[in-house]
Design a protein around this motif. Structure first.
Motif, PDB file in Angstrom:
ATOM      1  N   THR A   1      -7.077   0.973 -11.437  1.00  0.00           N
ATOM      2  CA  THR A   1      -6.909   2.316 -11.970  1.00  0.00           C
ATOM      3  C   THR A   1      -5.473   2.817 -11.843  1.00  0.00           C
ATOM      4  OG1 THR A   1      -7.564   3.382  -9.901  1.00  0.00           O
ATOM      5  CG2 THR A   1      -9.311   2.949 -11.520  1.00  0.00           C
ATOM      6  N   HIS A   2      -4.804   2.503 -10.725  1.00  0.00           N
ATOM      7  CA  HIS A   2      -3.444   2.964 -10.465  1.00  0.00           C
ATOM      8  C   HIS A   2      -2.679   1.893  -9.699  1.00  0.00           C
ATOM      9  CE1 HIS A   2      -5.646   6.713 -11.118  1.00  0.00           C
ATOM     10  NE2 HIS A   2      -4.493   7.165 -11.594  1.00  0.00           N
ATOM     11  N   PHE A   3      -1.347   2.003  -9.719  1.00  0.00           N
ATOM     12  CA  PHE A   3      -0.536   1.050  -8.973  1.00  0.00           C
ATOM     13  C   PHE A   3       0.852   1.606  -8.704  1.00  0.00           C
ATOM     14  CE2 PHE A   3       0.986   0.375 -13.196  1.00  0.00           C
ATOM     15  CZ  PHE A   3       2.256  -0.186 -13.104  1.00  0.00           C
ATOM     16  N   THR A   4       1.527   0.994  -7.725  1.00  0.00           N
ATOM     17  CA  THR A   4       2.959   1.148  -7.535  1.00  0.00           C
ATOM     18  C   THR A   4       3.509  -0.264  -7.509  1.00  0.00           C
ATOM     19  OG1 THR A   4       2.977   1.030  -5.111  1.00  0.00           O
ATOM     20  CG2 THR A   4       2.691   3.224  -6.095  1.00  0.00           C
ATOM     21  N   GLN A   5       4.818  -0.378  -7.686  1.00  0.00           N
ATOM     22  CA  GLN A   5       5.427  -1.703  -7.608  1.00  0.00           C
ATOM     23  C   GLN A   5       6.735  -1.608  -6.851  1.00  0.00           C
ATOM     24  OE1 GLN A   5       5.562  -2.575 -11.788  1.00  0.00           O
ATOM     25  NE2 GLN A   5       7.655  -1.862 -11.988  1.00  0.00           N
TER      26      GLN A   5
ATOM     27  N   ILE B   1       6.006  -6.811  -5.525  1.00  0.00           N
ATOM     28  CA  ILE B   1       4.866  -6.415  -4.698  1.00  0.00           C
ATOM     29  C   ILE B   1       4.166  -5.286  -5.440  1.00  0.00           C
ATOM     30  CG2 ILE B   1       4.094  -5.356  -2.546  1.00  0.00           C
ATOM     31  CD1 ILE B   1       6.530  -6.672  -1.199  1.00  0.00           C
ATOM     32  N   TYR B   2       2.874  -5.438  -5.633  1.00  0.00           N
ATOM     33  CA  TYR B   2       2.058  -4.406  -6.265  1.00  0.00           C
ATOM     34  C   TYR B   2       1.074  -3.863  -5.248  1.00  0.00           C
ATOM     35  CZ  TYR B   2       3.621  -6.440 -10.698  1.00  0.00           C
ATOM     36  OH  TYR B   2       4.383  -6.899 -11.739  1.00  0.00           O
ATOM     37  N   HIS B   3       0.939  -2.555  -5.207  1.00  0.00           N
ATOM     38  CA  HIS B   3      -0.135  -1.906  -4.460  1.00  0.00           C
ATOM     39  C   HIS B   3      -1.046  -1.332  -5.528  1.00  0.00           C
ATOM     40  CE1 HIS B   3       1.600  -2.136  -0.409  1.00  0.00           C
ATOM     41  NE2 HIS B   3       2.742  -2.163  -1.081  1.00  0.00           N
ATOM     42  N   MET B   4      -2.324  -1.725  -5.515  1.00  0.00           N
ATOM     43  CA  MET B   4      -3.253  -1.324  -6.566  1.00  0.00           C
ATOM     44  C   MET B   4      -4.466  -0.613  -5.997  1.00  0.00           C
ATOM     45  SD  MET B   4      -3.438  -4.725  -8.886  1.00  0.00           S
ATOM     46  CE  MET B   4      -2.031  -5.788  -9.025  1.00  0.00           C
ATOM     47  N   LYS B   5      -4.936   0.352  -6.752  1.00  0.00           N
ATOM     48  CA  LYS B   5      -6.215   1.009  -6.477  1.00  0.00           C
ATOM     49  C   LYS B   5      -7.182   0.420  -7.485  1.00  0.00           C
ATOM     50  CE  LYS B   5      -8.239   5.580  -5.916  1.00  0.00           C
ATOM     51  NZ  LYS B   5      -7.922   7.017  -5.852  1.00  0.00           N
ATOM     52  N   VAL B   6      -8.267  -0.175  -6.994  1.00  0.00           N
ATOM     53  CA  VAL B   6      -9.213  -0.886  -7.854  1.00  0.00           C
ATOM     54  C   VAL B   6     -10.610  -0.322  -7.655  1.00  0.00           C
ATOM     55  CG1 VAL B   6     -10.168  -3.148  -8.445  1.00  0.00           C
ATOM     56  CG2 VAL B   6      -7.786  -2.971  -7.686  1.00  0.00           C
ATOM     57  N   ARG B   7     -11.214   0.164  -8.734  1.00  0.00           N
ATOM     58  CA  ARG B   7     -12.589   0.676  -8.687  1.00  0.00           C
ATOM     59  C   ARG B   7     -13.533  -0.527  -8.667  1.00  0.00           C
ATOM     60  NH1 ARG B   7     -14.279   5.513 -12.354  1.00  0.00           N
ATOM     61  NH2 ARG B   7     -15.232   6.525 -10.602  1.00  0.00           N
ATOM     62  N   THR B   8     -14.514  -0.467  -7.768  1.00  0.00           N
ATOM     63  CA  THR B   8     -15.402  -1.615  -7.598  1.00  0.00           C
ATOM     64  C   THR B   8     -16.842  -1.370  -8.014  1.00  0.00           C
ATOM     65  OG1 THR B   8     -15.756  -0.998  -5.287  1.00  0.00           O
ATOM     66  CG2 THR B   8     -14.012  -2.612  -5.747  1.00  0.00           C
ATOM     67  N   ASN B   9     -17.211  -0.150  -8.304  1.00  0.00           N
ATOM     68  CA  ASN B   9     -18.552   0.096  -8.831  1.00  0.00           C
ATOM     69  C   ASN B   9     -18.592   1.445  -9.516  1.00  0.00           C
ATOM     70  OD1 ASN B   9     -19.102   2.138  -6.908  1.00  0.00           O
ATOM     71  ND2 ASN B   9     -19.882   0.652  -5.458  1.00  0.00           N
TER      72      ASN B   9
ATOM     73  N   GLY C   1      14.752  -1.388  -3.917  1.00  0.00           N
ATOM     74  CA  GLY C   1      13.960  -1.901  -2.817  1.00  0.00           C
ATOM     75  C   GLY C   1      12.788  -1.018  -2.448  1.00  0.00           C
ATOM     76  N   GLY C   2      12.688   0.173  -3.041  1.00  0.00           N
ATOM     77  CA  GLY C   2      11.597   1.091  -2.737  1.00  0.00           C
ATOM     78  C   GLY C   2      10.460   0.942  -3.723  1.00  0.00           C
ATOM     79  N   HIS C   3       9.378   1.648  -3.466  1.00  0.00           N
ATOM     80  CA  HIS C   3       8.212   1.618  -4.348  1.00  0.00           C
ATOM     81  C   HIS C   3       8.421   2.558  -5.529  1.00  0.00           C
ATOM     82  CE1 HIS C   3       5.628  -0.756  -1.740  1.00  0.00           C
ATOM     83  NE2 HIS C   3       6.247  -0.145  -0.759  1.00  0.00           N
TER      84      HIS C   3
END
Length: 112
Positions: A52-56, A63-71, A15-17
């Motif tokens: 670039t990175h994620f946890t699930q 549930i995904y938490h994502m870091k997304v580069r935008t430029n 149940g944790g990330h």
């Protein structure tokens, strides 16, 4: 909000990330699928949208938490995406999005 450092090694808890991981092609595919929804939530558009990175977190789906580069500079967003179990046929849905600096650690976002 709970924050995770990129050098922090954690075991997966039920149940944790998960620990922070480098984005995979599957994660990029999910990010690309929800790009327009993120743009709508943040009232902007992004030329680049590269995970670039994620946890699930395993729930009744994922549930995904994502870091997304935008430029090319320092632009980045953190997004929370819920992907239902495959048998539902439902698409991935953005539950939260936040504009951050590329140097910011990935933040576990609450549902908006």
């Amino acid at each position: 909000a709970l924050r995770r450092k990129t050098n922090l090694k954690l075991k997966m808890l039920c149940g944790g990330h998960s620990q922070l991981k480098a984005a995979t092609p599957d994660i990029q595919s999910i990010a690309s699928t929800v790009k327009s929804e993120v743009e709508s939530k943040l009232s902007t558009t992004f030329d680049k949208f590269e995970a670039t990175h994620f946890t699930q977190q395993v729930v009744a789906g994922m549930i995904y938490h994502m870091k997304v580069r935008t430029n090319e500079m320092d632009g980045c967003v953190h997004i929370r995406v819920f992907k239902p179990l495959p048998h539902t046929g439902d698409p991935a849905k953005v539950q939260a999005a936040k504009v951050v600096a590329l140097s910011d650690e990935l933040t576990i976002l609450d549902v908006e």
